[in-house]
Write a protein that holds these residues in place. Structure first.
Motif, PDB file in Angstrom:
ATOM      1  N   MET A   1      -3.458 -25.645   3.183  1.00  0.00           N
ATOM      2  CA  MET A   1      -2.531 -24.967   2.272  1.00  0.00           C
ATOM      3  C   MET A   1      -1.804 -23.838   2.998  1.00  0.00           C
ATOM      4  SD  MET A   1      -3.486 -22.830  -1.192  1.00  0.00           S
ATOM      5  CE  MET A   1      -2.221 -21.894  -2.061  1.00  0.00           C
ATOM      6  N   MET A   2      -0.496 -23.746   2.767  1.00  0.00           N
ATOM      7  CA  MET A   2       0.258 -22.630   3.333  1.00  0.00           C
ATOM      8  C   MET A   2      -0.238 -21.325   2.732  1.00  0.00           C
ATOM      9  SD  MET A   2       2.486 -23.776   5.515  1.00  0.00           S
ATOM     10  CE  MET A   2       3.601 -22.398   5.655  1.00  0.00           C
ATOM     11  N   ARG A   3      -0.279 -20.308   3.546  1.00  0.00           N
ATOM     12  CA  ARG A   3      -0.689 -18.992   3.066  1.00  0.00           C
ATOM     13  C   ARG A   3       0.502 -18.058   3.147  1.00  0.00           C
ATOM     14  NH1 ARG A   3      -6.856 -17.477   4.533  1.00  0.00           N
ATOM     15  NH2 ARG A   3      -7.824 -19.348   3.660  1.00  0.00           N
ATOM     16  N   GLU A   4       1.123 -17.863   2.003  1.00  0.00           N
ATOM     17  CA  GLU A   4       2.260 -16.968   1.922  1.00  0.00           C
ATOM     18  C   GLU A   4       2.076 -16.069   0.704  1.00  0.00           C
ATOM     19  OE1 GLU A   4       5.963 -19.056   2.243  1.00  0.00           O
ATOM     20  OE2 GLU A   4       5.421 -19.972   4.172  1.00  0.00           O
ATOM     21  N   ILE A   5       2.700 -14.909   0.746  1.00  0.00           N
ATOM     22  CA  ILE A   5       2.504 -13.880  -0.268  1.00  0.00           C
ATOM     23  C   ILE A   5       3.766 -13.727  -1.111  1.00  0.00           C
ATOM     24  CG2 ILE A   5       1.988 -11.433  -0.670  1.00  0.00           C
ATOM     25  CD1 ILE A   5       0.669 -11.432   2.163  1.00  0.00           C
ATOM     26  N   LEU A   6       3.581 -13.654  -2.397  1.00  0.00           N
ATOM     27  CA  LEU A   6       4.660 -13.274  -3.303  1.00  0.00           C
ATOM     28  C   LEU A   6       4.457 -11.807  -3.670  1.00  0.00           C
ATOM     29  CD1 LEU A   6       7.094 -13.971  -5.102  1.00  0.00           C
ATOM     30  CD2 LEU A   6       5.466 -14.698  -6.864  1.00  0.00           C
ATOM     31  N   PHE A   7       5.446 -10.993  -3.358  1.00  0.00           N
ATOM     32  CA  PHE A   7       5.376  -9.555  -3.617  1.00  0.00           C
ATOM     33  C   PHE A   7       6.384  -9.224  -4.713  1.00  0.00           C
ATOM     34  CE2 PHE A   7       6.736  -5.144  -2.818  1.00  0.00           C
ATOM     35  CZ  PHE A   7       5.519  -4.488  -2.711  1.00  0.00           C
ATOM     36  N   LEU A   8       5.884  -8.700  -5.830  1.00  0.00           N
ATOM     37  CA  LEU A   8       6.732  -8.350  -6.966  1.00  0.00           C
ATOM     38  C   LEU A   8       6.711  -6.837  -7.150  1.00  0.00           C
ATOM     39  CD1 LEU A   8       5.492 -11.107  -9.451  1.00  0.00           C
ATOM     40  CD2 LEU A   8       7.527 -11.178  -7.991  1.00  0.00           C
ATOM     41  N   ALA A   9       7.884  -6.237  -7.259  1.00  0.00           N
ATOM     42  CA  ALA A   9       7.973  -4.782  -7.416  1.00  0.00           C
ATOM     43  C   ALA A   9       9.075  -4.447  -8.417  1.00  0.00           C
ATOM     44  CB  ALA A   9       8.259  -4.105  -6.076  1.00  0.00           C
ATOM     45  N   HIS A  10       8.834  -3.439  -9.238  1.00  0.00           N
ATOM     46  CA  HIS A  10       9.807  -3.098 -10.275  1.00  0.00           C
ATOM     47  C   HIS A  10      11.036  -2.383  -9.732  1.00  0.00           C
ATOM     48  CE1 HIS A  10       7.888   0.703  -9.692  1.00  0.00           C
ATOM     49  NE2 HIS A  10       8.422   1.296 -10.754  1.00  0.00           N
ATOM     50  N   ARG A  11      10.957  -1.844  -8.508  1.00  0.00           N
ATOM     51  CA  ARG A  11      12.115  -1.257  -7.844  1.00  0.00           C
ATOM     52  C   ARG A  11      12.145  -1.738  -6.402  1.00  0.00           C
ATOM     53  NH1 ARG A  11      10.799   3.483 -10.943  1.00  0.00           N
ATOM     54  NH2 ARG A  11      12.515   3.941 -12.385  1.00  0.00           N
ATOM     55  N   ILE A  12      13.321  -2.009  -5.911  1.00  0.00           N
ATOM     56  CA  ILE A  12      13.462  -2.446  -4.527  1.00  0.00           C
ATOM     57  C   ILE A  12      12.798  -1.427  -3.601  1.00  0.00           C
ATOM     58  CG2 ILE A  12      15.767  -1.409  -4.432  1.00  0.00           C
ATOM     59  CD1 ILE A  12      16.526  -3.536  -2.373  1.00  0.00           C
ATOM     60  N   PRO A  13      11.899  -1.887  -2.746  1.00  0.00           N
ATOM     61  CA  PRO A  13      11.147  -0.953  -1.892  1.00  0.00           C
ATOM     62  C   PRO A  13      11.941  -0.494  -0.674  1.00  0.00           C
ATOM     63  CG  PRO A  13      10.379  -3.193  -1.556  1.00  0.00           C
ATOM     64  CD  PRO A  13      11.425  -3.271  -2.632  1.00  0.00           C
ATOM     65  N   TRP A  14      13.208  -0.283  -0.842  1.00  0.00           N
ATOM     66  CA  TRP A  14      14.105   0.168   0.224  1.00  0.00           C
ATOM     67  C   TRP A  14      15.235   0.964  -0.406  1.00  0.00           C
ATOM     68  CZ3 TRP A  14      11.437  -2.801   3.740  1.00  0.00           C
ATOM     69  CH2 TRP A  14      11.649  -2.491   5.085  1.00  0.00           C
ATOM     70  N   PRO A  15      15.572   2.111   0.133  1.00  0.00           N
ATOM     71  CA  PRO A  15      14.842   2.856   1.149  1.00  0.00           C
ATOM     72  C   PRO A  15      13.658   3.591   0.516  1.00  0.00           C
ATOM     73  CG  PRO A  15      16.727   4.125   0.435  1.00  0.00           C
ATOM     74  CD  PRO A  15      16.784   2.818  -0.317  1.00  0.00           C
ATOM     75  N   ALA A  16      12.783   4.084   1.334  1.00  0.00           N
ATOM     76  CA  ALA A  16      11.592   4.788   0.837  1.00  0.00           C
ATOM     77  C   ALA A  16      11.968   6.233   0.540  1.00  0.00           C
ATOM     78  CB  ALA A  16      10.475   4.721   1.872  1.00  0.00           C
ATOM     79  N   ASP A  17      12.675   6.422  -0.589  1.00  0.00           N
ATOM     80  CA  ASP A  17      13.234   7.743  -0.874  1.00  0.00           C
ATOM     81  C   ASP A  17      12.787   8.327  -2.207  1.00  0.00           C
ATOM     82  OD1 ASP A  17      14.604   6.037  -2.543  1.00  0.00           O
ATOM     83  OD2 ASP A  17      16.607   6.633  -1.889  1.00  0.00           O
ATOM     84  N   ARG A  18      11.782   7.734  -2.837  1.00  0.00           N
ATOM     85  CA  ARG A  18      11.171   8.323  -4.028  1.00  0.00           C
ATOM     86  C   ARG A  18       9.740   7.834  -4.102  1.00  0.00           C
ATOM     87  NH1 ARG A  18      13.625   6.429  -9.593  1.00  0.00           N
ATOM     88  NH2 ARG A  18      11.476   6.785 -10.258  1.00  0.00           N
ATOM     89  N   GLY A  19       8.909   8.496  -4.916  1.00  0.00           N
ATOM     90  CA  GLY A  19       7.466   8.273  -4.866  1.00  0.00           C
ATOM     91  C   GLY A  19       7.033   6.830  -4.953  1.00  0.00           C
ATOM     92  N   ASP A  20       7.478   6.094  -6.000  1.00  0.00           N
ATOM     93  CA  ASP A  20       7.017   4.722  -6.156  1.00  0.00           C
ATOM     94  C   ASP A  20       7.532   3.825  -5.039  1.00  0.00           C
ATOM     95  OD1 ASP A  20       9.628   4.918  -7.058  1.00  0.00           O
ATOM     96  OD2 ASP A  20       9.287   3.855  -8.954  1.00  0.00           O
TER      97      ASP A  20
END
Length: 403
Positions: A1-20
């Motif tokens: 089985m392929m091992r790949e990750i699905l990453f779900l985030a409520h705000r785009i993690p770019w740029p890292a300019d606020r806490g979340d």
């Protein structure tokens, strides 16, 4: 089985300019070292949409969607469906279709979900490993909101706390592990949900970036002296309430002893209530700034007088990393492993905060000493690599069985 990750985030993690986004940014980068990662996320505005391409070359695929659902619509949908309004704000058929297609490919063995709003996209029958990063106990935050305000909003927040609490319990029961940003949040979550697999995954700090001797633009004279600084997203209710309380109740006391002192409220999207604070003597509202380090470096004291706070406050760690004396409320200091009077100051109320700031302004050498100890402490204990080390075991990508 392929091992790949699905990453779900409520705000785009770019740029890292606020806490979340700082937290999700570093988690995403760590996951990308483990396996190919597919990112599904939302952008708050066109500015954030412009950063979607920044993830190319790091992630296997991405879906960035502009979240433009009006608050009133999310509210009506939440009330009609019986779901939390804060979750319904992030409900999107387009996002669900993208997630379903990724899972249907047969490549996704792991889902890492950042923030409870995104858990709605994880299918009940997903057979892989599901790690849920709640970050904070959001239901408790809404319960605290319900203690004040006019009657209708108290009812709305009371309902949100109750419905969201049930949602958090249901998601935690499905997840292989539930993560919170501090031991205190993890303990609270465990008590509220009776979930056994709960653990703290702390925030870190980039001490090479937040370095008082680093390469960044300095504020040039004339700038306020002495300078008291607060940093944060200024359309976020706890930040709004914090700066309002400090500007209205602490600054008159401070100004009486230090007439030239200025309280700078540094952060983007100040709402009208925050902007209006600039009319008060000794208060400056900057709005968005090019580099928050410029203001931290110029500060004589950094304050974090939050009355409502969940988890670990990055603003406190950033100021400590910049070798600044920090005066924090108990809520802002919760979860930070540091000693009052040695690495920062924790004061019980706005009167005590004002008194401490006055003392630090009168005794600059004391502030310098505390700031130096603060930076050394952050460097020793809050690097991102060490904070995220538990992810290796949690994801289980080094074993034959991802379950």
């Amino acid at each position: 089985m392929m091992r790949e990750i699905l990453f779900l985030a409520h705000r785009i993690p770019w740029p890292a300019d606020r806490g979340d986004k700082i937290r999700s940014h570093h988690i995403l980068k760590r996951l990308c070292e483990m396996a190919p990662v597919h990112v599904g996320t939302f952008a708050d505005d066109e500015r954030d949409m412009g950063f979607a391409e920044a993830m190319d070359g790091l992630v296997a695929s991405r879906h960035v969607e502009l979240r433009d659902k009006p608050h009133w619509q999310a509210g009506l949908e939440g009330l009609f469906t019986g779901r939390p309004i804060s979750v319904q704000s992030f409900a999107s058929r387009t996002m669900q279709n993208w997630v379903d297609a990724r899972i249907a490919s047969g490549r996704i063995s792991h889902i890492f979900c950042f923030s409870g709003q995104m858990a709605q996209y994880v299918p009940n029958d997903f057979a892989g490993r599901f790690i849920m990063d709640f970050v904070d106990v959001d239901s408790a935050k809404f319960e605290s909101y319900a203690e004040e305000g006019h009657a209708f909003m108290r009812w709305v927040n009371r309902r949100e706390g109750r419905v969201l609490g049930r949602f958090e319990t249901e998601i935690a029961a499905r997840a292989n592990a539930s993560l919170l940003v501090s031991e205190a949040e993890a303990a609270l979550f465990q008590r509220r949900t009776a979930t056994s697999i709960v653990m703290a995954l702390g925030n870190g700090i980039d001490t090479a970036f937040y370095d008082p001797d680093g390469h960044f633009k300095k504020l040039h004279p004339p700038f306020p002296d002495p300078l008291i600084v607060f940093t944060g997203q200024m359309d976020y209710r706890p930040n709004i309430e914090a700066v309002s309380d400090f500007a209205q109740n602490a600054m008159p006391v401070i100004s009486a002893q230090h007439p030239e002192a200025t309280f700078a409220i540094v952060g983007r999207n100040p709402n009208q209530a925050v902007s209006d604070l600039s009319m008060l003597p000794g208060v400056q509202v900057t709005g968005a700034v090019e580099d928050v380090r410029s203001w931290l470096a110029a500060a004589d004291v950094v304050v974090a007088p939050l009355r409502i706070a969940r988890g670990i406050q990055n603003k406190v760690l950033e100021a400590m990393a910049m070798a600044k004396p920090v005066v924090a409320s108990p809520a802002a200091a919760e979860g930070i492993d540091a000693e009052h009077g040695q690495h920062f100051f924790v004061e019980e109320n706005v009167g005590a905060e004002a008194a401490r700031v006055c003392t630090l302004l009168a005794e600059p050498s004391s502030g310098l000493s505390i700031g130096k100890a603060a930076r050394a402490h952050v460097m020793a204990h809050y690097g991102w690599r060490s904070q995220l080390a538990p992810l290796d075991r949690l994801m289980g990508l080094g074993t034959d069985d991802p379950q």
